[in-house]
Design a protein around this motif. Sequence first.
Motif, PDB file in Angstrom:
ATOM      1  N   ILE A  46       0.844  -1.205   0.000  1.00 54.38           N
ATOM      2  CA  ILE A  46       0.000   0.000   0.000  1.00 54.38           C
ATOM      3  C   ILE A  46       0.874   1.249   0.000  1.00 54.38           C
ATOM      4  CG2 ILE A  46      -1.678   1.354   1.327  1.00 54.38           C
ATOM      5  CD1 ILE A  46      -2.836  -1.277   2.359  1.00 54.38           C
ATOM      6  N   PHE A  47       1.886   1.254   0.869  1.00 57.28           N
ATOM      7  CA  PHE A  47       2.785   2.407   0.981  1.00 57.28           C
ATOM      8  C   PHE A  47       3.519   2.647  -0.332  1.00 57.28           C
ATOM      9  CE2 PHE A  47       6.938   4.141   2.790  1.00 57.28           C
ATOM     10  CZ  PHE A  47       6.430   5.425   2.991  1.00 57.28           C
ATOM     11  N   ALA A  48       4.048   1.569  -0.913  1.00 62.19           N
ATOM     12  CA  ALA A  48       4.795   1.692  -2.168  1.00 62.19           C
ATOM     13  C   ALA A  48       3.895   2.190  -3.295  1.00 62.19           C
ATOM     14  CB  ALA A  48       5.401   0.335  -2.542  1.00 62.19           C
ATOM     15  N   GLN A  49       2.695   1.650  -3.384  1.00 60.77           N
ATOM     16  CA  GLN A  49       1.760   2.056  -4.445  1.00 60.77           C
ATOM     17  C   GLN A  49       1.353   3.517  -4.275  1.00 60.77           C
ATOM     18  OE1 GLN A  49      -1.431  -0.709  -5.193  1.00 60.77           O
ATOM     19  NE2 GLN A  49      -2.689   0.805  -6.244  1.00 60.77           N
ATOM     20  N   ALA A  50       1.125   3.928  -3.020  1.00 57.51           N
ATOM     21  CA  ALA A  50       0.753   5.323  -2.754  1.00 57.51           C
ATOM     22  C   ALA A  50       1.871   6.282  -3.157  1.00 57.51           C
ATOM     23  CB  ALA A  50       0.410   5.492  -1.272  1.00 57.51           C
ATOM     24  N   LEU A  51       3.120   5.905  -2.852  1.00 59.76           N
ATOM     25  CA  LEU A  51       4.253   6.765  -3.205  1.00 59.76           C
ATOM     26  C   LEU A  51       4.385   6.927  -4.716  1.00 59.76           C
ATOM     27  CD1 LEU A  51       7.076   5.624  -0.722  1.00 59.76           C
ATOM     28  CD2 LEU A  51       5.803   7.770  -0.687  1.00 59.76           C
TER      29      LEU A  51
END
Length: 330
Positions: A46-51
């Motif tokens: 989730i964090f990687a996709q959001a970034l």
Amino acid sequence: MRRFEDIVGQEQLRDHLENAVKLGKVSHAYLINGERSSGKEFIAKIFAQALQCENRQGADPCGECHSCVQAESGNHPDIIFLTHEKPNVISVEDIRTQINNDMAIKPYSGKWKIYIVNEAEKMTVQAQNALLKTLEEPPEYGVILLLASNVNALLPTILSRCVQLNMKPVRDAQVKDYLMKTMQIPDYKADICVAFARGNVGKAKLLASSEEFDKVKEEAVSLLRNIQDMEIHEIVTAIKKITEYKLDINDYLDILSIWYRDVLLFKATHDANHLIFREEIQYIRKVADTSTYEGIETIIEELEKSKQRLNANVNFDLTMELLLLTIKEN
């Protein structure tokens, strides 16, 4: 599509990552520490996709842009998952080729180049020292996410250069609510999964959707119903059958522990409403009536000792025979 709100029961950790995305204050190295199967990789994705999202609304990824489509399919060129050939070792060569050398190349399409290292505790000391060089002088676009279930295996110098985010046990009521609403798991099965998961949402999800878990549970309960009338060799054969499943032997021992906790609870209260295995009340009542408090507590203690012995690689057959003798004697 994954959103930050899908992270259950880890409010502090979730808020930290959400704020990092919103404010653009992203660190070059994070360590997400939590039990096995607790959802560390889910959070990292989730964090990687959001970034990397091109049309982010607040902190959440839009789920529709080219970057999100690539991330959802696992094909984003700038979100790299470290792989290793040896199952229990991340070697210095793995770190050098997949992170150190690769990070020297600028991102292909995104703003960031993000590396996700699952089971980071499997890095050798040499691998950790190699990673340390990159952590000390990362390029401005580099982000490394270390996911670990045993931070004691990581060097202090690695820990000091990471933002440490510790996952906490989730309240049972919250886990049950998630299973029933999100996965439509019936009440009785949800109670069993929650009891086994002990605050680990990822494990609860795995158990709820595992046909093997249901089979192992049925075999364990069948053994417990009949154990007093079985010979030791019959019991050992039944236990050995469990190793044919992919389920962790600790999960099997947990089934036995929860059964005997139910016996202890019923013996003390004569109330079946709060039992996990309440459908087995006929057999639980029988064991409660014929066992002493001390005997039941001895069995529960021996189950925990058996876990410790198996984790320390003590002989499986010997450990199980000791356990089963304790159960029959008490």
